[in-house]
Design a protein around this motif. Structure first.
Motif, PDB file in Angstrom:
ATOM      1  N   SER A 133      45.051  47.339  45.872  1.00 41.65           N
ATOM      2  CA  SER A 133      45.353  46.291  47.148  1.00 41.65           C
ATOM      3  C   SER A 133      43.790  45.762  47.953  1.00 41.65           C
ATOM      4  N   VAL A 134      43.028  45.797  47.201  1.00 38.95           N
ATOM      5  CA  VAL A 134      41.474  45.439  47.609  1.00 38.95           C
ATOM      6  C   VAL A 134      41.068  44.185  46.803  1.00 38.95           C
ATOM      7  N   VAL A 135      40.797  43.162  47.503  1.00 39.40           N
ATOM      8  CA  VAL A 135      40.372  42.009  46.560  1.00 39.40           C
ATOM      9  C   VAL A 135      38.541  42.383  46.089  1.00 39.40           C
ATOM     10  N   THR A 136      38.562  42.136  44.952  1.00 38.59           N
ATOM     11  CA  THR A 136      37.298  42.303  44.308  1.00 38.59           C
ATOM     12  C   THR A 136      36.803  41.053  43.706  1.00 38.59           C
ATOM     13  N   SER A 204      47.796  41.598  48.950  1.00 36.53           N
ATOM     14  CA  SER A 204      48.597  41.051  49.952  1.00 36.53           C
ATOM     15  C   SER A 204      48.753  39.569  49.739  1.00 36.53           C
ATOM     16  N   VAL A 205      49.598  38.696  50.450  1.00 34.54           N
ATOM     17  CA  VAL A 205      49.561  37.291  50.154  1.00 34.54           C
ATOM     18  C   VAL A 205      48.659  36.587  50.490  1.00 34.54           C
ATOM     19  N   ARG A 227      37.665  28.185  33.306  1.00 32.09           N
ATOM     20  CA  ARG A 227      38.302  29.185  33.501  1.00 32.09           C
ATOM     21  C   ARG A 227      37.606  29.975  34.581  1.00 32.09           C
ATOM     22  N   PHE A 228      38.066  30.841  35.508  1.00 26.83           N
ATOM     23  CA  PHE A 228      37.216  31.880  36.249  1.00 26.83           C
ATOM     24  C   PHE A 228      38.071  33.128  36.396  1.00 26.83           C
ATOM     25  N   LEU A 229      37.561  34.190  36.110  1.00 28.25           N
ATOM     26  CA  LEU A 229      38.020  35.426  36.064  1.00 28.25           C
ATOM     27  C   LEU A 229      37.260  36.477  37.101  1.00 28.25           C
ATOM     28  N   ASN A 230      37.881  37.124  37.842  1.00 28.18           N
ATOM     29  CA  ASN A 230      37.334  38.440  38.504  1.00 28.18           C
ATOM     30  C   ASN A 230      38.370  39.433  38.399  1.00 28.18           C
ATOM     31  N   PRO A 231      38.079  40.700  38.818  1.00 22.02           N
ATOM     32  CA  PRO A 231      39.040  41.581  38.635  1.00 22.02           C
ATOM     33  C   PRO A 231      40.073  41.557  39.553  1.00 22.02           C
ATOM     34  N   SER A 232      40.469  40.665  40.382  1.00 22.69           N
ATOM     35  CA  SER A 232      41.718  40.649  41.407  1.00 22.69           C
ATOM     36  C   SER A 232      42.470  39.569  40.979  1.00 22.69           C
ATOM     37  N   CYS A 233      41.919  38.481  40.369  1.00 21.63           N
ATOM     38  CA  CYS A 233      42.703  37.124  40.491  1.00 21.63           C
ATOM     39  C   CYS A 233      41.938  36.491  38.849  1.00 21.63           C
ATOM     40  N   ASN A 234      42.839  35.436  38.401  1.00 19.34           N
ATOM     41  CA  ASN A 234      42.082  34.618  37.697  1.00 19.34           C
ATOM     42  C   ASN A 234      42.765  32.956  37.599  1.00 19.34           C
ATOM     43  N   PHE A 235      41.870  32.013  37.292  1.00 15.60           N
ATOM     44  CA  PHE A 235      42.436  30.550  37.386  1.00 15.60           C
ATOM     45  C   PHE A 235      41.916  29.941  36.200  1.00 15.60           C
TER      46      PHE A 235
END
Length: 654
Positions: A133-136, A204-205, A227-235
């Motif tokens: 639950s932490v943005v990284t 969280s939202v 593309r973009f990746l990090n441990p919390s989200c990707n696009f």
């Protein structure tokens, strides 16, 4: 001709109902990061916890959400870990990716306290700090597909910006357990733009929106994708479709056209499929009726066809493209190996028929099962044994070596287990002393791995339904191998339980819901495993006369001792000098968790494997076990000791 047509119609029906089966492949590696600001020592507590955590993540790869996070150990050696699968992929693809990643990450980052690895299909990470639950936002992985500019860059940038915003918004607002969305928009008559956005569901939202907005800012404008990746989200943004689901976000001017054009196609498709299924079903009923009129001849032909499919050989031994996976044995070879099935070589008698020890010309020892003419199990079961067991390959399952169909003989050939079955060593005082605690603990863990394979890791989801001491065979090193799949049932990935009117198995090992109501599931096997585990520890049968005379069972006896803090009084007295008290008490605790009355309260076998492997996991308190009040009239007796007893399996629903 008629039979061939009916088989074709039946095949079409099956395919239309169940769809294609796709073999899982190794995932496509993208990048990884070993965040080795700190490292751990080889053979340290942290390394052990990390290995258990990776096993736990791997065993949870079948979660429908495609996401799981967990911890192992206690501070300062606690390890946090999670995986996230791409939201459009099937459970089987997700499971394959996570299983591979759990091994791959420890190879790429062998001594790092923090690590993350990305694949096309999933990501997996662990850390010595809380990552839930932490943005990284670091580390990041960014790629551009091309430096070539697109035509009409203003229109492209406008539509790309709108589509990315809509995709990110839609992904962030989902409440189905996934934070995943894909979308598409036309940028010209011949070109479309495709996007994908995803967050880990524990965010969280607000945090998901923050992560995706930052990801959007890194993606190129006026280029052909990236593309973009990090441990919390990707696009991801591409000029070609790269996901499996239909687009979920479309340009407004296309929506009405798409819906109106899809309705007639959908109606026509459903009508065609319905008609095909109806015709196929009617054809199958006709075929089955005619088939039953000439059952013996037809089954014999099917068996010959099946064996030839598996072996690439004729029964006379002519090689027509032999398969090394499942060979056919000549009858004269097996006669010579068993001294013509002499009584001196007879190992035991099962429901299938007698079992004989044999020795091949090369010195290899085998066990041969011979279908008895008076057996209640026949050609269909023989066929199912071949189809099922030949596909199961695990070190804790007995191995089927081949079969023979000649001169009205129907024979199955297995690897020989020189130490016979586990019940001999547990319940015969003259043998029990040979099983010290370390051997018994190894047997417990081996059985657990074998059942976990059947439930979760094999190509088929299999419920054994008759797990007991006499169906566990021991090789020359006392390694356990599960046998006797005569009661086994196969489930699809999306099915978890079933009800039968024919309750079969062995009283004392049956879960209450199965013995009383005919309801069985993977949790039925878990219950049987719990009974077996307590028997291995105590050296006593659950359904022995000693417990019956006192109006209780081994389960209630074990519960009473454990709840009073006297768990060590349960163990076989032969183990007193060799046992490790902490391991024994942990096993009793796990056994009591497995035999709880409600199936939902029992752990899965993957959880059992993890609990057996870890010394730091906190186990929940079990509820008091229940057991059936009466014996099912269909249940079989647990008879005399069996040696190399392996019967047949049923692939078909009963």
């Amino acid at each position: 001709m008629f039979k061939a047509l009916m088989k074709l119609l039946l095949l079409v029906l099956v395919l239309s109902l169940f769809g294609p089966i796709v073999e899982s492949q190794q995932p496509t590696y993208l990048s990884h990061a070993c965040l080795n600001a700190t490292t751990f020592a080889i053979n340290s507590t942290y390394e052990a916890n990390r290995d258990v955590l990776l096993l736990s993540l791997s065993s949870n790869g079948s979660r429908p959400s495609g996401f799981h996070n967990t911890t192992v150990g206690k501070s300062p050696d606690m390890v946090y870990g999670l995986f996230l699968c791409r939201g459009d992929l099937s459970i089987s693809v997700c499971r394959a990716c996570v299983t591979f990643a759990a091994t791959d990450i420890s190879r790429r980052c062998p001594v790092d306290t923090k690590a993350v690895v990305w694949y096309e299909e999933c990501l997996l990470r662990y850390s010595d700090r809380n990552i839930f639950s932490v943005v990284t936002e670091a580390p990041t992985f960014l790629t551009y597909n091309s430096t070539q500019n697109v035509t009409q860059p203003e229109r492209f940038n406008l539509l790309a910006g709108v589509l990315m915003n809509e995709t990110a918004r839609a992904a962030n607002e989902l409440t189905d357990g996934k934070r995943f969305m894909n979308g598409e928009v036309s940028i010209s008559a011949l070109q479309k733009l495709y996007t994908l956005a995803q967050c880990t569901p524990d965010l969280s939202v607000t945090d998901c929106d923050q992560c995706l907005q930052r990801a959007k800012g890194y993606l190129p404008t006026g280029r052909l994708g990236g593309r973009f990746l990090n441990p919390s989200c990707n696009f991801r943004l591409e000029m070609y479709p790269f996901y499996n689901l239909p687009s979920a976000v479309a340009a407004p001017e296309e929506s009405k056209q798409n819906k109106s054009s899809q309705i007639p196609v959908l109606v026509a498709s459903l009508s065609a499929i319905s008609g095909l299924v109806l015709v196929s079903a009617l054809g199958f009923l006709i075929w089955r009726r005619r088939n039953n009129q000439d059952k013996e001849n037809c089954e014999e032909i099917q068996l010959l066809d099946l064996v030839n499919e598996h072996t690439g050989e004729t029964l006379s031994g002519e090689n027509v493209g032999k398969s090394q996976e499942f060979p056919s044995f000549r009858l004269d070879t097996l006669h010579a190996a068993t001294n013509h099935f002499s009584d001196d070589n007879k190992l035991g008698q099962g429901g299938f028929g007698p079992v004989y020890k044999g020795t091949l010309a090369n010195g290899e020892e085998i066990a041969v099962k011979r279908l008895s003419r008076t057996s209640g199990q026949g050609l269909v079961e023989f066929k199912n044994e071949i189809m099922l067991i030949a596909r199961l390959q695990h070190r804790n399952l007995v191995k089927l070596l081949g079969c023979c169909l000649e001169k009205n003989e129907k024979l199955l050939v297995y690897e020989f287990m020189p130490n016979g079955s586990l019940d001999v060593f547990l319940f015969d005082s003259s043998f029990a002393a040979q099983l010290d605690w370390q051997k018994r603990f190894g047997i417990i863990k081996g059985i657990a791995r074998g059942i976990m394979y059947l439930h979760e890791d094999s190509r088929l989801k299999i419920i054994h339904r008759d797990l007991k001491a006499s169906n566990v065979l021991l090789d020359h090193r006392m390694n356990p191998k599960i046998s006797d799949f005569g009661m086994a049932r196969i489930f699809g990935e999306d099915k978890n339980d079933a009800i039968t009117n024919r309750v079969v198995g062995t009283y004392g090992y049956m879960a209450p819901e199965y013995a009383m109501r005919g309801l069985f599931s993977i949790k039925s096997d878990v219950f049987s495993f719990g009974v077996l585990l307590l028997e291995i520890i105590s050296g006593r049968k659950n359904n022995s006369s000693h417990f019956a005379e006192n109006g209780e069972s081994l389960l209630t006896f074990a519960w009473k001792l454990w709840s009073e803090g006297e768990g060590m009084d349960l163990i076989d007295q032969l183990l007193v000098g060799s046992c490790v008290a902490s391991e024994v008490l942990k096993c009793i605790h796990i056994g009591l968790l497995c035999v709880q009355g409600y199936p939902t309260d029992r752990p899965t076998m993957s959880s059992v494997v993890i609990m057996l492997a870890s010394d730091t996991i906190s186990l929940p308190r079990p509820a008091e076990p229940t057991f059936p009040a009466r014996r099912s009239e269909h249940a079989s007796n647990d008879g005399v000791f069996s040696i190399n007893e392996v019967t047949i399996s049923n692939l078909l629903p009963r």
